[in-house]
Scaffold this motif. Sequence first.
Motif, PDB file in Angstrom:
ATOM      1  N   THR A 173      11.425 -24.622   7.656  1.00 32.44           N
ATOM      2  CA  THR A 173      12.133 -24.661   6.376  1.00 32.44           C
ATOM      3  C   THR A 173      11.229 -24.071   5.299  1.00 32.44           C
ATOM      4  O   THR A 173      10.008 -24.048   5.436  1.00 32.44           O
ATOM      5  CB  THR A 173      12.538 -26.102   6.013  1.00 32.44           C
ATOM      6  OG1 THR A 173      11.370 -26.918   5.924  1.00 32.44           O
ATOM      7  CG2 THR A 173      13.493 -26.677   7.061  1.00 32.44           C
ATOM      8  N   HIS A 174      11.864 -23.597   4.218  1.00 36.86           N
ATOM      9  CA  HIS A 174      11.085 -22.976   3.137  1.00 36.86           C
ATOM     10  C   HIS A 174      11.872 -23.023   1.827  1.00 36.86           C
ATOM     11  O   HIS A 174      13.032 -23.426   1.808  1.00 36.86           O
ATOM     12  CB  HIS A 174      10.727 -21.520   3.488  1.00 36.86           C
ATOM     13  CG  HIS A 174      11.919 -20.627   3.658  1.00 36.86           C
ATOM     14  ND1 HIS A 174      12.514 -19.967   2.625  1.00 36.86           N
ATOM     15  CD2 HIS A 174      12.639 -20.303   4.770  1.00 36.86           C
ATOM     16  CE1 HIS A 174      13.536 -19.250   3.068  1.00 36.86           C
ATOM     17  NE2 HIS A 174      13.636 -19.450   4.374  1.00 36.86           N
ATOM     18  N   SER A 175      11.223 -22.612   0.771  1.00 37.18           N
ATOM     19  CA  SER A 175      11.829 -22.466  -0.557  1.00 37.18           C
ATOM     20  C   SER A 175      12.497 -23.755  -1.045  1.00 37.18           C
ATOM     21  O   SER A 175      13.597 -23.740  -1.572  1.00 37.18           O
ATOM     22  CB  SER A 175      12.829 -21.305  -0.581  1.00 37.18           C
ATOM     23  OG  SER A 175      12.200 -20.109  -0.189  1.00 37.18           O
ATOM     24  N   HIS A 176      11.791 -24.868  -0.891  1.00 36.43           N
ATOM     25  CA  HIS A 176      12.296 -26.153  -1.374  1.00 36.43           C
ATOM     26  C   HIS A 176      12.344 -26.120  -2.900  1.00 36.43           C
ATOM     27  O   HIS A 176      11.407 -25.644  -3.542  1.00 36.43           O
ATOM     28  CB  HIS A 176      11.373 -27.282  -0.915  1.00 36.43           C
ATOM     29  CG  HIS A 176      11.359 -27.448   0.576  1.00 36.43           C
ATOM     30  ND1 HIS A 176      10.723 -26.572   1.409  1.00 36.43           N
ATOM     31  CD2 HIS A 176      11.924 -28.389   1.364  1.00 36.43           C
ATOM     32  CE1 HIS A 176      10.883 -26.967   2.668  1.00 36.43           C
ATOM     33  NE2 HIS A 176      11.612 -28.075   2.660  1.00 36.43           N
ATOM     34  N   GLN A 177      13.425 -26.657  -3.439  1.00 32.79           N
ATOM     35  CA  GLN A 177      13.570 -26.649  -4.895  1.00 32.79           C
ATOM     36  C   GLN A 177      14.462 -27.800  -5.325  1.00 32.79           C
ATOM     37  O   GLN A 177      15.482 -28.073  -4.684  1.00 32.79           O
ATOM     38  CB  GLN A 177      14.189 -25.324  -5.340  1.00 32.79           C
ATOM     39  CG  GLN A 177      14.317 -25.188  -6.838  1.00 32.79           C
ATOM     40  CD  GLN A 177      14.974 -23.872  -7.227  1.00 32.79           C
ATOM     41  OE1 GLN A 177      15.665 -23.230  -6.441  1.00 32.79           O
ATOM     42  NE2 GLN A 177      14.756 -23.468  -8.463  1.00 32.79           N
ATOM     43  N   THR A 178      14.062 -28.463  -6.385  1.00 35.18           N
ATOM     44  CA  THR A 178      14.920 -29.448  -7.039  1.00 35.18           C
ATOM     45  C   THR A 178      15.320 -28.848  -8.373  1.00 35.18           C
ATOM     46  O   THR A 178      14.485 -28.330  -9.105  1.00 35.18           O
ATOM     47  CB  THR A 178      14.185 -30.783  -7.236  1.00 35.18           C
ATOM     48  OG1 THR A 178      13.862 -31.307  -5.944  1.00 35.18           O
ATOM     49  CG2 THR A 178      15.055 -31.782  -7.983  1.00 35.18           C
ATOM     50  N   TYR A 179      16.603 -28.883  -8.657  1.00 42.61           N
ATOM     51  CA  TYR A 179      17.149 -28.274  -9.854  1.00 42.61           C
ATOM     52  C   TYR A 179      18.344 -29.098 -10.293  1.00 42.61           C
ATOM     53  O   TYR A 179      18.805 -29.973  -9.560  1.00 42.61           O
ATOM     54  CB  TYR A 179      17.545 -26.810  -9.579  1.00 42.61           C
ATOM     55  CG  TYR A 179      18.642 -26.684  -8.552  1.00 42.61           C
ATOM     56  CD1 TYR A 179      19.948 -26.420  -8.944  1.00 42.61           C
ATOM     57  CD2 TYR A 179      18.392 -26.861  -7.203  1.00 42.61           C
ATOM     58  CE1 TYR A 179      20.968 -26.320  -8.010  1.00 42.61           C
ATOM     59  CE2 TYR A 179      19.402 -26.770  -6.265  1.00 42.61           C
ATOM     60  CZ  TYR A 179      20.688 -26.499  -6.667  1.00 42.61           C
ATOM     61  OH  TYR A 179      21.683 -26.420  -5.747  1.00 42.61           O
TER      62      TYR A 179
END
Length: 127
Positions: free
Chosen positions: A99-105
């Motif tokens: 997995t990659h590019s984890h983001q909370t928005y």
Amino acid sequence: MSIAKFEHVNVTVRDPKKTASMLTKLFGWKVRWEGPAKYDGYTVHVGTDEDYIALYALPQQDQPEQESYYRTGAVNHFGILVDDLDATERKILDAGYRTHSHQTYDPGSRFYFHDHDDIEWEVVSYA
């Protein structure tokens, strides 16, 4: 006039049964139908009772030379909504994917992974 609802998308993969197996294990979907398809190909429909992804393969296929974001009409990624992002990520990691590019928005959280056909999947939760 009623609002239209998205029902399915059709994407070419190397092995529809392998991709369907991945999707049923990771997301709890089911195979709705499978069988012969256009141009002597084979298709597996996998998803829910309301919507699905049609996984299509020709008997012989070419590999695209460019990343999807550079090809007009290409699918860049599929967005999958889940209730429990952490539990879903554990399933994906346990299945051997990175997995990659984890983001909370605002309004949620997401990450991405690429499958065995290099198709990008976005997994998102608004919980």
